[in-house]
Scaffold this motif. Structure first.
Motif, PDB file in Angstrom:
ATOM      1  N   PHE A 192       2.152   4.450  -8.842  1.00 53.07           N
ATOM      2  CA  PHE A 192       3.206   4.224  -7.860  1.00 53.07           C
ATOM      3  C   PHE A 192       3.720   5.577  -7.394  1.00 53.07           C
ATOM      4  O   PHE A 192       3.940   6.470  -8.203  1.00 53.07           O
TER       5      PHE A 192
ATOM      6  N   ASP B 111      -2.410  15.386 -10.978  1.00 53.75           N
ATOM      7  CA  ASP B 111      -3.163  14.247 -10.443  1.00 53.75           C
ATOM      8  C   ASP B 111      -2.604  13.854  -9.077  1.00 53.75           C
ATOM      9  O   ASP B 111      -3.331  13.454  -8.186  1.00 53.75           O
TER      10      ASP B 111
ATOM     11  N   ASP C 156      -5.376   6.893  -3.799  1.00 52.09           N
ATOM     12  CA  ASP C 156      -6.456   6.340  -4.631  1.00 52.09           C
ATOM     13  C   ASP C 156      -5.966   5.192  -5.512  1.00 52.09           C
ATOM     14  O   ASP C 156      -6.687   4.723  -6.374  1.00 52.09           O
ATOM     15  N   TYR C 157      -4.725   4.767  -5.327  1.00 52.77           N
ATOM     16  CA  TYR C 157      -4.100   3.638  -6.032  1.00 52.77           C
ATOM     17  C   TYR C 157      -3.808   3.922  -7.507  1.00 52.77           C
ATOM     18  O   TYR C 157      -3.533   3.010  -8.284  1.00 52.77           O
ATOM     19  N   ALA C 158      -3.907   5.180  -7.904  1.00 53.30           N
ATOM     20  CA  ALA C 158      -3.790   5.498  -9.334  1.00 53.30           C
ATOM     21  C   ALA C 158      -2.381   5.296  -9.874  1.00 53.30           C
ATOM     22  O   ALA C 158      -2.209   5.123 -11.071  1.00 53.30           O
TER      23      ALA C 158
ATOM     24  N   TYR D 106       0.849  -1.208   0.000  1.00 56.83           N
ATOM     25  CA  TYR D 106       0.000   0.000   0.000  1.00 56.83           C
ATOM     26  C   TYR D 106       0.882   1.255   0.000  1.00 56.83           C
ATOM     27  O   TYR D 106       0.550   2.266  -0.595  1.00 56.83           O
TER      28      TYR D 106
ATOM     29  N   LYS E  46       3.538   2.053  -1.420  1.00 60.84           N
ATOM     30  CA  LYS E  46       4.194   2.589  -2.613  1.00 60.84           C
ATOM     31  C   LYS E  46       3.215   3.227  -3.575  1.00 60.84           C
ATOM     32  O   LYS E  46       3.598   3.697  -4.642  1.00 60.84           O
ATOM     33  N   LEU E  47       1.924   3.224  -3.205  1.00 57.07           N
ATOM     34  CA  LEU E  47       0.892   3.772  -4.086  1.00 57.07           C
ATOM     35  C   LEU E  47       0.424   5.142  -3.605  1.00 57.07           C
ATOM     36  O   LEU E  47       0.704   5.541  -2.486  1.00 57.07           O
TER      37      LEU E  47
END
Ligand SMILES: Cc1cc2nc3c(=O)[nH]c(=O)nc-3n(C[C@H](O)[C@H](O)[C@H](O)COP(=O)(O)OP(=O)(O)OC[C@H]3O[C@@H](n4cnc5c(N)ncnc54)[C@H](O)[C@@H]3O)c2cc1C
Ligand code: SF4
Ligand code: SF4
Lengths: 384, 464
Positions: free
Chosen positions: A25, A302, A21-23, A15, A17-18
């Motif tokens: 790395f 973003d 919102d997981y969009a 988790y 390294k993201l």
């Protein structure tokens, strides 16, 4: 090693390294090297393996440890209760490496330079205040604020320009401030991040003693790294001062109309420095400043605020360049993210970010499309 | 033979190949309990052509290959049992195409569930996919490779049932398209109306090929989601409750959890029911149907709806559910593993009792989790134990407890999901001999040199 009792708790779930919102790395060293070993989880597992003698110190192990930009994305995103300590753990491991004398030569050189010259540029202390020549900025002599500039603002060409812009603005707005010039010492934030706890303490104690001797109560810092050290680490060593970053100062000066602004027309995207944003929770002041300039259209990347992508300069990498270079270097990735917004200007609030992103713009051959400007430089352009 | 590291570097670039001790250490293990085994090389390809070249090289030199996503299966499936090359797929994470009206997406073989979720939320807010509760880094290709289950599995089956097409690098290095995409530019079906060849690859743990592209079916994303929790202290009633719930055809996802701590959870079985709707009316109507369906259990005082505080709701609605990962820290220890057989729903009560018994006997912290698959056709029942990575003894006890759980599951008609190598051996031994032979034939024909994730689905049990 400090924190030794918790390194085994990492689940290597990733988790950290993201982005939230997981969009994408968002660990700069993972993003560049792409082996799991360069992600926070990889570091945790390797530190434990090293402490247990399952792996030995090696050049690569050093690269893995010292390419962490201490950007704190992992602190922000790790879902476990020990998340707050992740960067501390990485620094503690570096400390252990320093103690055992097994650090990369570039790190050793950086630390040596600070130790012997008081700055990483091997420049004489007497040159430290030279950047202020020709400005109305005075030497500190009991004014309300000490304007602390730091090594990059004092010696680096790009940094000096920003220091002048900030100093001039503050003076123009009537802020009573002074600088230490040749008496200024390195704040030590990067020294601490590179694991030289003893040298950091020495620097901090020297600074604290001087500030006290001069009767300093309030400090404005140029560099978010110094801001971090003064705010978070100096109090524990007896250095309690009122600290603000210059963007916070500008925000309040603009609000109280001490800096009358006309117009600066540009599409601007703001890059959050890790030591101002994630480390110290200040996301709004620079945006307030930019938002109050007529003509500035602020477009967010973003990956911004808590999810901002580090320029790759943190944790000493600005000086050691372990993380730099190549198409996937964090600063080049960041510049491409800025380009995607359609902005003309990347606004920064840190001299280290400014230099990193400037170089990346050149490497990406985007000089005609994008420009890096410090928040203070943008305000200067909008002054009536 | 030329130095393998050099040859690999010629394919992927020097930066993306390693035979260094640091990578060998990390890629030798996963977060579960399977013994570590070091790879000789780790490579990070960026294109399908690079994978092809790696596979051809490995085939020529008879070097084992292990494809790896996020390594989160916990059952040691990415541990290179016989050394060789670990192919970390995560640089291949492009989302290639979304066909909005036909509701499918094509992604590269290393794309994570998290990335697809974020992409759809931003660009196609009316579409969604079946997200598992594994960490968001878990890759889609690996998840369908192990027949994962996610938020839409109650409605549509295993996540692998939602595959709409594959591109595979065969052990020979050739590329093969599976499904409609083998003769049409459109990737709408993995099999029908053709012979369904996807079965030659899905469920094989990379032992028959590497997924370089996968098309996944997408589903309508309703604007609202809500969660209700029905609680009963009679585990025997859980199958009936699920039968009634699935009969309504109103539920997105049904998960069950039971755990001894905190105290208020003890002896209760929590049936977590997720519902979706585009309007308040739709949501309310569905909830009413669900309430009505469970009314008889409420009237008999065998269960009731628990009031769910907003923070708790958030936890359950989150996708993926992060708290599934934090279970690993219950013993302040960084580890958990579960044996997760697929069972028929009627087996829930006995499995739940068995898990509690095992936890008591082995003095372990446990957690029952189960997810209903396909309207109650089956469920995944997880015998989950958390352990402390710094406590050897606890890890040994956990291993033993899991082994017993696996034996129990198999004896009571369950079929292993994402089995460890030990479970695979147990399964192969018990399997119908003709099925076993078919597996052997397929493996031999597709991978005559036995280079693909060797040890897995090896019919000759001595080779495992
Ligand atoms: C906290 C937690 C919760 C979980 N919850 C769920 C859940 O709700 N639902 C669920 O389904 N799973 C769950 N899992 C299990 C597992 O994490 C997921 O199924 C996950 O999707 C596996 O993906 P991965 O990328 O980590 O696979 P890996 O472990 O990397 O790989 C799994 C297998 O696929 C093979 N493989 C990987 N990539 C390829 C490829 N491109 N081509 C061919 N073979 C390949 C590997 O060799 C291996 O055999 C959970 C795990 C954890 C830790
Ligand atoms: S640091 Fe935290 S989020 Fe990252 S792998 Fe470890 S446990 Fe997971
Ligand atoms: S601090 Fe930043 S660079 Fe270092 S491990 Fe965490 S996310 Fe990566």
């Amino acid at each position: 090693m400090k924190y030794e009792e918790i390194v085994h708790r990492c689940f290597r779930c990733g988790y950290c390294k993201l982005t939230g919102d997981y969009a994408d790395f968002n660990c700069p060293s993972y993003r560049k090297f792409r082996f799991e070993t360069y992600a926070p989880g990889g570091r945790m597992w390797l530190i434990r393996a090293w402490l247990n003698d399952e792996i030995q110190n090696s050049e690569r192990f050093q690269e893995i440890l010292f390419s962490c930009a201490t950007c704190a994305n992992c602190v922000e995103q790790c879902v476990f209760t020990f998340s707050d300590d992740l960067v501390n753990i990485f620094i503690a491991a570096r400390e252990e490496m320093v103690n055992r004398g097994v650090i990369p030569p570039v790190v050793r050189d950086y630390l040596k330079n600070i130790y012997s010259n008081g700055n990483p540029y091997k420049e004489p202390a007497g040159e430290r205040g030279k950047w202020s020549e020709g400005t109305p900025i005075e030497a500190y002599d009991g004014q309300e604020y000490l304007f602390y500039v730091g090594c990059v603002g004092s010696y680096d060409e790009r940094g000096k320009k920003i220091a002048r812009a900030v100093g001039n603005l503050l003076t123009k707005a009537g802020v009573s401030l002074g600088i230490l010039g040749s008496r200024e010492g390195c704040d030590g934030n990067e020294v601490r991040a590179l694991g030289e706890a003893g040298l950091f303490q020495f620097l901090a104690e020297q600074n604290i003693a001087l500030f006290k001797e001069l009767g300093v109560k309030k400090i404005i810092t140029l560099d978010p790294h110094a801001f971090n050290a003064f705010k978070k680490d100096y109090p524990g060593l007896g250095g309690e001062f009122e600290i603000c970053h210059y963007t916070q100062m500008l925000a309040s000066l603009i609000q109280s109309q001490k800096l009358p602004l006309t117009e600066y027309k540009a599409r601007v995207t703001y890059h959050d420095p890790c030591y101002l944003g994630r480390h110290n929770g200040e996301y709004e002041a620079p945006r307030k400043v930019l938002g109050s300039i007529p003509g500035v259209e602020l477009i967010e990347m973003d990956q911004s605020r808590q999810n901002a992508f580090c320029c790759g300069g943190g944790g000493g990498n600005f000086f050691t360049d372990i993380l730099g270079g190549g198409e996937d270097s964090p600063s080049r990735v960041r510049v491409r993210q800025a380009l995607d917004t359609g902005a003309q200007v990347i606004a920064v609030a840190c001299p280290q970010c400014a230099k990193m992103l400037d170089d990346a713009i050149k490497a990406e051959e985007l000089e005609d499309t994008l420009e890096v400007l410090d928040v203070a430089e943008i305000v200067t352009r909008a002054l009536s | 033979m030329k130095d393998v590291t050099l040859s690999l570097a010629e394919v992927v670039g020097e930066k993306y190949v390693s035979s260094q001790p640091e990578e060998a250490y990390f890629y030798a293990r996963d977060p579960g309990l399977m013994p570590a085994h070091k790879p000789d090389y780790v490579v990070l390809p960026k294109t399908v052509e690079e994978i092809q070249r790696i596979v051809r090289l490995a085939n020529k030199e008879k070097i084992p290959i292990v494809p790896m996503g996020a390594g989160m299966s916990l059952s040691g499936l990415v541990i290179p049992l016989k050394g060789g090359i670990v192919i970390d797929m995560k640089r291949m994470n492009k989302i290639i195409e979304v066909n909005e009206k036909a509701r499918y997406v094509i992604v590269e073989g290393g794309t994570s569930h998290g990335l697809l979720k974020a992409y759809l939320e931003k660009r196609y807010p009316r579409l969604r996919h079946s997200i598992p509760d594994s960490p968001a880094t878990a890759t889609i290709a690996a998840n369908v490779m192990i027949h994962g289950q996610g938020r839409l599995s109650q409605q549509y089956g295993f996540n692998s049932d939602m595959v709409a097409g594959l591109e595979i690098v065969l052990p020979s290095g050739d590329i093969c398209k599976i499904g409609s995409c083998s003769l049409s530019p459109e990737w709408f079906s993995k099999g029908a109306p053709l012979p369904d060849l996807s079965g030659l690859f899905l469920g094989w743990f990379g032992a028959t090929g590497i997924i370089s592209k996968v098309a996944l079916k997408l589903y309508p994303k309703k604007r609202m989601r809500d969660v209700e929790i029905f609680v009963t202290d009679r585990e025997d009633l859980v199958p009936d409750i699920i039968y009634e719930l699935t009969h309504t055809e109103m539920v997105e996802d049904i998960n069950i959890f039971a755990q001894p701590l905190p105290m208020i959870f003890k002896d209760n079985h929590h049936i977590v029911i997720c519902v979706t709707g585009d309007t308040d009316e739709e949501l309310e109507f569905k909830k009413k149907m669900i309430f009505d369906a469970l009314d008889r259990f409420i009237k008999s005082k065998d269960g009731g709806f628990m009031s769910v505080a907003p923070a708790m709701k958030e936890t359950f609605l989150e996708m993926p559910q992060k708290s599934a990962s934090t279970f690993a820290d219950v013993t302040k220890g960084g580890g958990f593993e579960y044996s997760g057989p697929i069972i028929v729903v009627e087996r829930y009560p006995e499995c739940a009792r068995k898990l509690e018994e095992l936890a008591t006997r082995y003095a372990l912290k446990y957690n029952v989790t189960a997810r209903v698959i396909g309207r109650g056709h089956s469920m995944m029942f997880a015998f989950s134990f958390t352990f402390n990575r710094a406590d050897r003894d606890m890890m040994d006890r956990t291993k033993e407890a899991l082994h017993e759980a696996s034996e129990y599951a198999l004896a009571s008609g369950g079929v292993f999901w994402k089995p460890t190598i030990d479970e695979q051996r147990m399964a192969i031994e018990r399997m119908d001999p003709n099925t076993r032979n078919l597996i052997k034939m397929i493996k031999k024909d597709l991978d005559p040199n036995g280079i693909m994730n060797p040890g897995n689905w090896e019919v000759n049990v001595d080779e495992i």
